[in-house]
Scaffold this motif. Structure first.
Motif, short mmCIF file in Angstrom:
data_model
loop_
_atom_site.label_atom_id
_atom_site.label_comp_id
_atom_site.label_asym_id
_atom_site.label_seq_id
_atom_site.Cartn_x
_atom_site.Cartn_y
_atom_site.Cartn_z
N GLY A 8 21.45 -8.55 72.46
CA GLY A 8 21.39 -9.70 71.59
C GLY A 8 20.09 -9.79 70.81
O GLY A 8 19.84 -10.76 70.09
N PHE A 9 19.27 -8.75 70.92
CA PHE A 9 17.96 -8.75 70.26
C PHE A 9 18.09 -8.77 68.74
O PHE A 9 17.39 -9.51 68.05
N ALA A 10 18.99 -7.94 68.23
CA ALA A 10 19.23 -7.88 66.78
C ALA A 10 20.65 -7.41 66.56
O ALA A 10 20.95 -6.23 66.71
N ILE A 11 21.52 -8.34 66.24
CA ILE A 11 22.94 -8.03 66.12
C ILE A 11 23.30 -7.65 64.69
O ILE A 11 22.89 -8.30 63.73
N GLY A 12 24.07 -6.57 64.57
CA GLY A 12 24.53 -6.13 63.26
C GLY A 12 25.60 -5.08 63.41
O GLY A 12 25.55 -4.26 64.34
N GLU A 13 26.56 -5.07 62.49
CA GLU A 13 27.68 -4.14 62.61
C GLU A 13 27.40 -2.78 62.01
O GLU A 13 28.23 -1.87 62.10
N SER A 14 26.25 -2.61 61.40
CA SER A 14 25.89 -1.32 60.83
C SER A 14 24.42 -1.01 61.14
O SER A 14 23.64 -1.92 61.44
N GLY A 57 17.56 2.86 75.95
CA GLY A 57 18.97 3.22 75.76
C GLY A 57 19.34 4.54 76.40
O GLY A 57 20.46 4.74 76.86
N ARG A 58 18.40 5.44 76.45
CA ARG A 58 18.66 6.77 77.00
C ARG A 58 18.70 6.77 78.53
O ARG A 58 19.50 7.49 79.14
N TYR A 59 17.86 5.95 79.15
CA TYR A 59 17.71 6.04 80.60
C TYR A 59 18.17 4.80 81.38
O TYR A 59 18.47 4.91 82.56
N ILE A 60 18.19 3.65 80.74
CA ILE A 60 18.55 2.41 81.44
C ILE A 60 19.80 1.77 80.84
O ILE A 60 20.83 1.64 81.51
N CYS A 61 19.71 1.38 79.60
CA CYS A 61 20.82 0.69 78.92
C CYS A 61 21.75 1.72 78.28
O CYS A 61 21.97 1.73 77.06
N LYS A 62 22.31 2.58 79.11
CA LYS A 62 23.13 3.69 78.64
C LYS A 62 24.50 3.20 78.16
O LYS A 62 24.92 2.09 78.47
N ASN A 100 22.14 -4.52 69.81
CA ASN A 100 23.36 -5.33 69.82
C ASN A 100 23.71 -5.83 71.22
O ASN A 100 24.05 -7.00 71.40
N ARG A 101 23.63 -4.95 72.20
CA ARG A 101 24.05 -5.32 73.56
C ARG A 101 23.18 -6.42 74.15
O ARG A 101 23.68 -7.34 74.79
N ASN A 108 16.00 -7.43 82.22
CA ASN A 108 17.28 -7.97 82.69
C ASN A 108 17.41 -9.47 82.51
O ASN A 108 18.43 -9.97 82.03
N LYS A 109 16.39 -10.21 82.87
CA LYS A 109 16.48 -11.68 82.84
C LYS A 109 16.50 -12.25 81.43
O LYS A 109 16.85 -13.41 81.24
N PHE A 110 16.15 -11.42 80.44
CA PHE A 110 16.16 -11.90 79.06
C PHE A 110 17.38 -11.40 78.28
O PHE A 110 17.65 -11.84 77.17
N CYS A 111 18.11 -10.48 78.88
CA CYS A 111 19.22 -9.82 78.19
C CYS A 111 20.44 -10.73 78.10
O CYS A 111 20.75 -11.48 79.03
#
Length: 211
Positions: free
Chosen positions: A149-155, A183-188, A146-147, A200-203
């Motif tokens: 924008g790779f695959a957005i969904g509310e559930s 998610g564990r080490y970078i995108c916390k 979600n953060r 980073n440049k694609f996020c």
């Protein structure tokens, strides 16, 4: 996020981590199953410390049943929800021993019928043990999807379905583990390390200069 950007993101992960896997320590299919049950609301590090001792005493359905629920609780008391998990493990061990001939079943329906096993764990087992291109969505995968924008969904289920749709087949086996590590080490959840982020440049995260 479009198809080209997603492919570039996954290609980068593939270059830097071509053989990702779980951080749980196990030496058999059953040990992986037990570790996954214990991992709910507990860190992999805590689970590994727990199973390091437990598996020396009991690491098969039969030996777990011989241990009994009371002694099992003693060995796993350092993990969250250990009382409930002990009950799940005993019941699952009984089913594996008496219904599945000491083997983990290889279908989603059968795996999810085991006590303590939900869709996320089933996806991981199908992926790791049976080479299925399933994508498990935990809190890390959900947040990164979600953060960025790779695959957005509310559930969780909507994110999983979106990932299954947009992730090229060659990357489906590995994306769960890539996003978990990320998610564990970078995108916390807090204090994201965007300054050292591989993608980073694609996020699409609006605050991707955070430290």
């Amino acid at each position: 996020m479009n198809r080209t950007i997603r492919y570039k993101i996954l290609s980068l992960f593939n270059i830097y981590q071509p053989y990702p896997t779980t951080e749980l320590v196990f030496t058999s299919d059953f040990e992986l199953l037990i570790s996954l049950i214990l991992s709910a609301q507990s860190t992999d590090a805590t689970v590994n410390k727990t199973t390091f001792v437990l598996f020396k005493v009991a690491n098969t359905p039969e030996s777990i049943l011989q241990l009994g629920v009371k002694k099992l609780k003693y060995y796993i008391k350092s993990v969250g929800l250990y009382n409930t998990k002990a009950e799940y493990i005993i019941k699952t061990s009984f089913l594996l021993l008496n219904k599945y001939h000491n083997k983990i079943p290889d279908t989603r329906i059968e795996i999810e019928s085991l006590p303590g096993i939900g869709r996320k764990i089933a996806n991981i087992l199908l992926n790791l043990l049976f080479n299925k291109k399933t994508i498990a969505v935990d809190t890390h995968v959900f947040r990164v999807s979600n953060r960025t924008g790779f695959a957005i969904g509310e559930s969780v289920i909507k994110v999983e379905k979106k990932l299954m749709k947009v992730v090229p087949s060659i990357f489906k086996k590995n994306i769960h583990f890539w996003f978990v590590y990320h998610g564990r080490y970078i995108c916390k959840a807090r204090k994201q390390k965007c300054n050292i982020c591989l993608i980073n440049k694609f996020c699409e995260f609006t605050n991707n200069n955070a430290i």
